[in-house]
Design an enzyme around this catalytic site. Structure first.
Site, PDB file in Angstrom:
ATOM      1  CG  HIS A   1      -0.170   0.072   2.533  1.00 32.17           C
ATOM      2  ND1 HIS A   1       0.306   1.250   3.070  1.00 32.17           N
ATOM      3  CD2 HIS A   1       0.202  -0.899   3.389  1.00 32.17           C
ATOM      4  CE1 HIS A   1       0.933   1.005   4.199  1.00 32.17           C
ATOM      5  NE2 HIS A   1       0.889  -0.292   4.431  1.00 32.17           N
TER       6      HIS A   1
ATOM      7  CD  GLU B   1       2.837  -5.714   8.411  1.00 33.91           C
ATOM      8  OE1 GLU B   1       3.059  -6.940   8.573  1.00 33.91           O
ATOM      9  OE2 GLU B   1       3.510  -4.994   7.645  1.00 33.91           O
TER      10      GLU B   1
END
Length: 197
Positions: free
Chosen positions: A8, A82
């Protein structure tokens, strides 16, 4: 099959050098520009499917990449999240050493299996990433985009290298980086690693 892993774009948390995985934050202006730049690569690639974590920053990144192509399914898979740093979230290393000196010592001694309070271990993150990679083998799609996070991308690279977590810190991965992994003849291999900047 081509599997394009994309980290990202930058967030304000990235600029603070803090640990964060579960914090749900937006891309900042630089992050948006990084992904607009990354989108040029995908302009002439027919993406069949997009997988993202359940964080806003990956959805925003994927939305910039696919633009107005509403026929491309975006699938949320929390195995692509994550590492959850628990009570360490939102703090930099200097702050953590002051607040959690004993925990930081244990973390340095055994980073793979250390669990921050209310968080998860790197091994747990690697295990769910491996499960995703195992499942993606069965896909009939030609081009898959996976928008995720630095830790997950490193874990996927370790998986491809049959290295468990041993090579985890041997890969760089900045915001907007793209990793192309191919799956052919029942074999994964790394085709390219491309830095955004």
């Amino acid at each position: 099959m081509n599997i394009y892993f994309l980290r990202h774009g930058q967030t304000s948390e990235n600029t603070k050098s803090v640990y964060y995985g579960s914090l749900d934050v937006n891309l900042n202006e630089k992050g948006i520009q990084q992904i607009k730049k990354a989108a040029k690569f995908f302009k002439n690639i027919k993406i069949d499917k997009v997988y993202i974590s359940d964080r806003k920053r990956t959805f925003q990144t994927a939305s910039i990449i696919i633009g107005n192509k509403k026929d491309i399914p975006i699938i949320v898979d929390n195995r692509l999240n994550e590492t959850n740093f628990g009570d360490f979230e939102g703090k930099n290393y200097d702050e953590l050493v002051k607040l959690y000196p004993e925990e930081c010592k244990k973390w340095i001694e055994d980073w793979k299996t250390f669990r921050p309070v209310n968080g998860e271990t790197f091994i747990e993150m690697y295990t769910r990433t491996s499960g995703f990679m195992d499942d993606i083998k069965n896909s009939k799609d030609e081009n898959i985009l996976v928008v995720t996070h630095s830790g997950v991308i490193r874990a996927a690279l370790c998986y491809v290298m049959d290295a468990n977590m041993d090579l985890f810190w041997k890969f760089g991965c900045i915001n907007g980086d793209r990793v192309t992994i191919k799956y052919e003849y029942e074999n994964f291999y790394i085709d390219s690693i491309t830095h955004c900047d």
